[in-house]
Scaffold this active site. Structure first.
Site, short mmCIF file in Angstrom:
data_model
loop_
_atom_site.label_atom_id
_atom_site.label_comp_id
_atom_site.label_asym_id
_atom_site.label_seq_id
_atom_site.Cartn_x
_atom_site.Cartn_y
_atom_site.Cartn_z
N GLU A 138 -13.34 2.74 12.45
CA GLU A 138 -15.08 2.06 12.11
C GLU A 138 -15.19 1.56 12.61
OE1 GLU A 138 -14.69 2.85 7.11
OE2 GLU A 138 -14.18 0.74 7.55
N LYS A 176 -15.69 -0.78 -1.79
CA LYS A 176 -16.56 -1.90 -2.00
C LYS A 176 -16.83 -3.18 -2.81
CE LYS A 176 -17.96 -0.36 2.73
NZ LYS A 176 -18.76 -0.41 3.71
N ASN A 204 -13.66 4.18 -0.47
CA ASN A 204 -14.31 2.75 -0.29
C ASN A 204 -14.96 1.93 -1.15
OD1 ASN A 204 -13.72 -0.22 -0.29
ND2 ASN A 204 -14.43 0.11 2.16
N GLU A 228 -16.06 -5.57 7.50
CA GLU A 228 -16.83 -6.67 6.49
C GLU A 228 -15.39 -8.18 6.15
OE1 GLU A 228 -17.74 -3.79 3.66
OE2 GLU A 228 -18.77 -2.30 5.33
N GLY A 273 -17.51 5.12 2.73
CA GLY A 273 -17.88 3.95 1.99
C GLY A 273 -19.36 4.61 0.96
N SER A 278 -20.58 6.08 7.92
CA SER A 278 -22.01 7.04 8.04
C SER A 278 -21.20 8.64 7.32
CB SER A 278 -23.13 6.58 8.87
OG SER A 278 -23.46 5.17 8.45
N HIS A 336 -11.15 -4.55 7.12
CA HIS A 336 -12.30 -4.18 7.40
C HIS A 336 -12.79 -4.56 8.18
CE1 HIS A 336 -15.36 -2.75 5.78
NE2 HIS A 336 -15.33 -0.80 5.48
N GLY A 355 -22.66 2.21 7.43
CA GLY A 355 -24.29 1.48 6.04
C GLY A 355 -25.10 1.66 6.62
P1 13P Z 1 -20.44 3.94 4.29
O1 13P Z 1 -20.10 5.06 4.62
O2 13P Z 1 -20.83 3.22 3.68
O3 13P Z 1 -21.03 3.56 6.50
O4 13P Z 1 -19.21 3.07 4.67
C1 13P Z 1 -17.86 2.90 5.99
C2 13P Z 1 -16.77 1.59 5.38
O5 13P Z 1 -17.15 0.98 6.04
C3 13P Z 1 -15.61 2.46 4.38
O6 13P Z 1 -14.27 1.61 4.85
#
Ligand code: 13P
Length: 250
Positions: A167, A11, A9, A97, A234, A213, A95, A173
């Site tokens: 997640e 983002k 992803n 976010e 991510g 992560s 997601h 992140g």
């Molecule tokens: P990270 O791998 O950067 O923690 O993000 C995970 C994520 O939100 C994937 O959709």
């Protein structure tokens, strides 16, 4: 037998030319990954058409979101049909976010999922608790409610085109990964919640990804868990080498 998948992803990262280069690098390295591991890259909507042009059948394309309406006066939105017309096969939906910053509710996710499936897109539906919910011991309940509120509106047939991604928001992140035990117990619970509605066979056939992560150094331990079928990646998906190394961690 359910499919193992590693999905990146991206983002809101990379310009279109940078995204095309990243996609090319992923394609160039993808041959190393066993054929039973599905590879997906989810890019910003602006990138889909250009990235589609450089992907081959080994690496599938996904959007990161799509609209809860089919067309019309919804400035800035991108419909499932538009996503499909780029060559994308998937869309991420729900997601954290999107839920956190853009008011995405389970009700909206039901609409979005319906429209995406109607267009023939596969859906990667994200669920997960935030830190406060985990600290209050509500993580099982939160994930269960998200699954029920959205997926219980769909059929066993629909589930063939739906992947779940767990997640935990506190792990996204932050560099703080869920331990493999923490992730596994939620994955197993999600599978149980799916089995209660759709039966054990459908639950056993549903791919459930871990995200938060996930990186080359921890993917192996996570993917070794019985109910963890891959990852939604991510930050580490922005480097082709890391992304492919994660895909080699089964
Ligand atoms: P990270 O791998 O950067 O923690 O993000 C995970 C994520 O939100 C994937 O959709």
């Amino acid at each position: 037998m359910r499919k193992q998948i590693v999905a990146g992803n991206w983002k809101m990262n990379t310009t279109v030319p940078e995204g095309v280069e990243l996609a090319k690098a992923v394609v160039a390295k993808a041959a190393a990954v066993p054929a039973n591991v599905g590879l997906i890259v989810a890019t910003p909507a602006t990138h889909l058409t250009s990235v589609a042009a450089v992907l081959d059948s080994r690496v599938e394309l996904s959007a990161e979101n799509c609209a809860d309406h089919t067309s019309g006066a919804y400035t800035g939105e991108v419909s499932a049909a538009m996503v499909k017309s780029t060559g994308a096969k998937w869309t991420i939906l729900g997601h954290s976010e999107r839920r956190q910053y853009y008011g995405e509710t389970d009700e909206k996710l039901v609409e979005k999922t319906k429209l995406a499936l109607a267009e023939g897109l596969g859906v990667i539906l994200c669920v997960g608790e935030n830190l406060e919910q985990r600290e209050a011991g509500k993580h099982f309940d939160v994930c269960e409610a998200q699954i029920k509120n959205v997926l219980y509106n769909f059929s066993a047939e629909d589930m063939k085109n739906i992947v779940v991604a767990y997640e935990p928001v506190w792990a996204i992140g932050t560099g703080k990964t869920a331990t493999s035990e923490q992730a596994e117990e939620i994955h197993a619970h999600i599978r149980k919640v799916l089995a209660a509605k759709f039966g054990q066979t459908v639950a056993d056939d549903t791919t459930i990804l871990y995200g938060g992560s996930c990186k080359p150094s921890n993917a192996k331990e996570l993917f070794a868990q019985k109910d963890i079928d891959g990852g939604l990646i991510g930050g580490a998906a922005l480097k082709a080498d890391d992304f492919i190394q994660i895909a080699l961690s089964f």
